[in-house]
Design a protein around this motif. Structure first.
Motif, PDB file in Angstrom:
ATOM      1  N   PRO A 182      39.812 -32.146  33.686  1.00  0.00           N
ATOM      2  CA  PRO A 182      41.011 -31.967  32.851  1.00  0.00           C
ATOM      3  C   PRO A 182      42.078 -33.046  33.029  1.00  0.00           C
ATOM      4  O   PRO A 182      43.219 -32.771  33.443  1.00  0.00           O
ATOM      5  CB  PRO A 182      41.529 -30.608  33.310  1.00  0.00           C
ATOM      6  N   VAL A 183      41.744 -34.289  32.683  1.00  0.00           N
ATOM      7  CA  VAL A 183      42.724 -35.379  32.747  1.00  0.00           C
ATOM      8  C   VAL A 183      43.629 -35.281  31.518  1.00  0.00           C
ATOM      9  O   VAL A 183      43.136 -35.179  30.389  1.00  0.00           O
ATOM     10  CB  VAL A 183      42.022 -36.748  32.781  1.00  0.00           C
ATOM     11  N   PRO A 184      44.951 -35.299  31.692  1.00  0.00           N
ATOM     12  CA  PRO A 184      45.855 -35.239  30.534  1.00  0.00           C
ATOM     13  C   PRO A 184      45.574 -36.359  29.545  1.00  0.00           C
ATOM     14  O   PRO A 184      45.267 -37.495  29.940  1.00  0.00           O
ATOM     15  CB  PRO A 184      47.246 -35.400  31.174  1.00  0.00           C
ATOM     16  N   ALA A 185      45.679 -36.051  28.271  1.00  0.00           N
ATOM     17  CA  ALA A 185      45.355 -37.020  27.221  1.00  0.00           C
ATOM     18  C   ALA A 185      46.199 -38.281  27.316  1.00  0.00           C
ATOM     19  O   ALA A 185      45.719 -39.381  27.007  1.00  0.00           O
ATOM     20  CB  ALA A 185      45.536 -36.362  25.846  1.00  0.00           C
ATOM     21  N   ASP A 186      47.461 -38.150  27.749  1.00  0.00           N
ATOM     22  CA  ASP A 186      48.329 -39.327  27.805  1.00  0.00           C
ATOM     23  C   ASP A 186      48.004 -40.243  28.984  1.00  0.00           C
ATOM     24  O   ASP A 186      48.631 -41.293  29.162  1.00  0.00           O
ATOM     25  CB  ASP A 186      49.802 -38.921  27.854  1.00  0.00           C
ATOM     26  N   HIS A 187      47.002 -39.861  29.800  1.00  0.00           N
ATOM     27  CA  HIS A 187      46.529 -40.745  30.862  1.00  0.00           C
ATOM     28  C   HIS A 187      45.139 -41.301  30.545  1.00  0.00           C
ATOM     29  O   HIS A 187      44.591 -42.074  31.335  1.00  0.00           O
ATOM     30  CB  HIS A 187      46.495 -40.003  32.205  1.00  0.00           C
ATOM     31  N   VAL A 188      44.613 -40.902  29.393  1.00  0.00           N
ATOM     32  CA  VAL A 188      43.321 -41.417  28.953  1.00  0.00           C
ATOM     33  C   VAL A 188      43.517 -42.552  27.955  1.00  0.00           C
ATOM     34  O   VAL A 188      42.802 -43.557  27.969  1.00  0.00           O
ATOM     35  CB  VAL A 188      42.465 -40.298  28.331  1.00  0.00           C
ATOM     36  N   GLU A 189      44.479 -42.414  27.078  1.00  0.00           N
ATOM     37  CA  GLU A 189      44.866 -43.458  26.135  1.00  0.00           C
ATOM     38  C   GLU A 189      46.374 -43.628  26.213  1.00  0.00           C
ATOM     39  O   GLU A 189      47.121 -42.684  25.997  1.00  0.00           O
ATOM     40  CB  GLU A 189      44.442 -43.094  24.705  1.00  0.00           C
ATOM     41  N   ARG A 190      46.797 -44.832  26.555  1.00  0.00           N
ATOM     42  CA  ARG A 190      48.222 -45.101  26.658  1.00  0.00           C
ATOM     43  C   ARG A 190      48.444 -46.610  26.560  1.00  0.00           C
ATOM     44  O   ARG A 190      47.499 -47.382  26.401  1.00  0.00           O
ATOM     45  CB  ARG A 190      48.780 -44.564  27.981  1.00  0.00           C
ATOM     46  N   ASP A 191      49.689 -47.025  26.657  1.00  0.00           N
ATOM     47  CA  ASP A 191      50.018 -48.443  26.709  1.00  0.00           C
ATOM     48  C   ASP A 191      49.719 -48.933  28.119  1.00  0.00           C
ATOM     49  O   ASP A 191      50.438 -48.622  29.069  1.00  0.00           O
ATOM     50  CB  ASP A 191      51.506 -48.639  26.358  1.00  0.00           C
ATOM     51  N   TRP A 192      48.650 -49.714  28.274  1.00  0.00           N
ATOM     52  CA  TRP A 192      48.200 -50.128  29.603  1.00  0.00           C
ATOM     53  C   TRP A 192      49.156 -51.095  30.288  1.00  0.00           C
ATOM     54  O   TRP A 192      49.022 -51.338  31.483  1.00  0.00           O
ATOM     55  CB  TRP A 192      46.810 -50.757  29.527  1.00  0.00           C
ATOM     56  N   THR A 193      50.115 -51.641  29.536  1.00  0.00           N
ATOM     57  CA  THR A 193      51.061 -52.570  30.155  1.00  0.00           C
ATOM     58  C   THR A 193      52.198 -51.835  30.874  1.00  0.00           C
ATOM     59  O   THR A 193      52.965 -52.463  31.604  1.00  0.00           O
ATOM     60  CB  THR A 193      51.683 -53.517  29.110  1.00  0.00           C
ATOM     61  N   GLN A 194      52.286 -50.525  30.666  1.00  0.00           N
ATOM     62  CA  GLN A 194      53.352 -49.771  31.302  1.00  0.00           C
ATOM     63  C   GLN A 194      52.956 -49.347  32.716  1.00  0.00           C
ATOM     64  O   GLN A 194      51.791 -49.068  32.981  1.00  0.00           O
ATOM     65  CB  GLN A 194      53.689 -48.527  30.472  1.00  0.00           C
ATOM     66  N   PRO A 195      53.919 -49.289  33.630  1.00  0.00           N
ATOM     67  CA  PRO A 195      53.603 -48.851  34.997  1.00  0.00           C
ATOM     68  C   PRO A 195      53.007 -47.448  34.989  1.00  0.00           C
ATOM     69  O   PRO A 195      53.387 -46.608  34.164  1.00  0.00           O
ATOM     70  CB  PRO A 195      54.982 -48.866  35.696  1.00  0.00           C
ATOM     71  N   TYR A 196      52.083 -47.218  35.873  1.00  0.00           N
ATOM     72  CA  TYR A 196      51.443 -45.907  35.956  1.00  0.00           C
ATOM     73  C   TYR A 196      52.436 -44.875  36.469  1.00  0.00           C
ATOM     74  O   TYR A 196      53.205 -45.126  37.392  1.00  0.00           O
ATOM     75  CB  TYR A 196      50.233 -45.959  36.888  1.00  0.00           C
TER      76      TYR A 196
END
Length: 282
Positions: A182-196
């Motif tokens: 159950p990984v949250p959707a906003d951690h599967v597809e996001r802006d990869w340039t933003q800090p985690y």
């Protein structure tokens, strides 16, 4: 009956084996002439050779680390975990080599470094484009760190690419999601340039694997490979800051950073936060 070889025949055969005039030699293969002539001290100081070799060898190790790290990330994206485990283990061992390299540089005393420092101008390890690529590929994204490479188009392109790609941890989380965790959707597809940003939902996904490792053994092993890697990276950062403090104290770095004060802030960076937090919550 086998005829016994004569001594002069043996000598002739050995000489033939030692004749590398027609074949590629060890030095040719490794291009040692170029490597061993790449040390060009600018000062008259004996200790500058140590400083140069230390940083050149570190850059060679970082080249191998990027080679392995990039391949491991690609394997994880293809669900090919066994080769990824081997590559990540190798990255951790490379990091151990970099940790021990500080032991050699730490033999340079403050007066010895002060004698060569004026010759360094503004050059600094802070400007290492390979190190910046490693940081970005491990997930420590910061757009400001592109600026030190803006003067060199080719290096900037390499750093920019590492900045824009999903990090190692991003690809691990996408793998967990593909496996049904159950990984949250906003951690599967996001802006990869933003800090985690750390997520309780991501921790819960990892906890599924850690609470039942026999059912999710490869994901559990992946989590431990990440732990090994960050453990080694933390040791490298710690040895870096202690070596710098030992050699220059709290002077500003040659590249304009705060020196020790800047490096100490880097000790607080956590690359894979949920991997560490779940140990408390198990």
């Amino acid at each position: 009956m086998t005829q016994q070889a004569k001594p002069e025949d043996i000598v002739h055969a050995e000489r033939a084996q030692l004749d590398f005039s027609r074949d590629m030699s060890y030095g040719d293969y490794l291009q040692l002439d170029a490597i061993l002539n790449a040390q060009k001290p600018l000062s008259p100081e004996h200790n500058e050779m140590l400083f140069i070799v230390q940083h050149q060898t570190s850059e060679l190790w970082m080249k191998l680390m990027l080679h392995e790290l990039s391949a491991a990330i690609a394997c994880i994206a293809r669900d090919e975990l066994p080769p990824a485990f081997k590559m990540l283990a190798r990255v951790s061992r490379i990091m151990e080599q970099l940790v021990h390299a500080w032991d050699v540089l730490a033999t340079m005393t403050p007066p010895e470094y002060s004698a060569i420092r004026p010759y360094l101008a503004n050059s600094s390890g802070f400007q290492s484009w390979q190190y910046r690529c490693i940081e970005f590929r491990l997930g420590n994204k910061n757009a400001a760190m592109l600026k030190p490479h803006a003067h060199h188009a080719e290096r900037l392109a390499a750093v920019q690419q590492a900045f824009e790609l999903p990090s190692l941890y991003d690809e691990c989380l996408r793998l967990l999601a593909r496996r049904g965790l159950p990984v949250p959707a906003d951690h599967v597809e996001r802006d990869w340039t933003q800090p985690y940003e750390s997520s309780d939902g991501v921790e819960q996904a990892w906890l599924v694997a850690y609470r039942k490792p026999e059912q999710h053994w490869d994901l559990y092993q992946l989590g431990e490979e990440l732990t090994d890697l960050e453990d080694a990276f933390r040791l490298w950062r710690f040895r870096h800051v202690t070596t710098v403090e030992r050699v220059i104290g709290f002077k500003r770095g040659t590249g304009g950073t705060g020196g020790v004060s800047y490096l100490r802030k880097m000790l607080d960076v956590v690359l894979f936060p949920e991997i560490w937090k779940l140990r408390t919550d198990l």
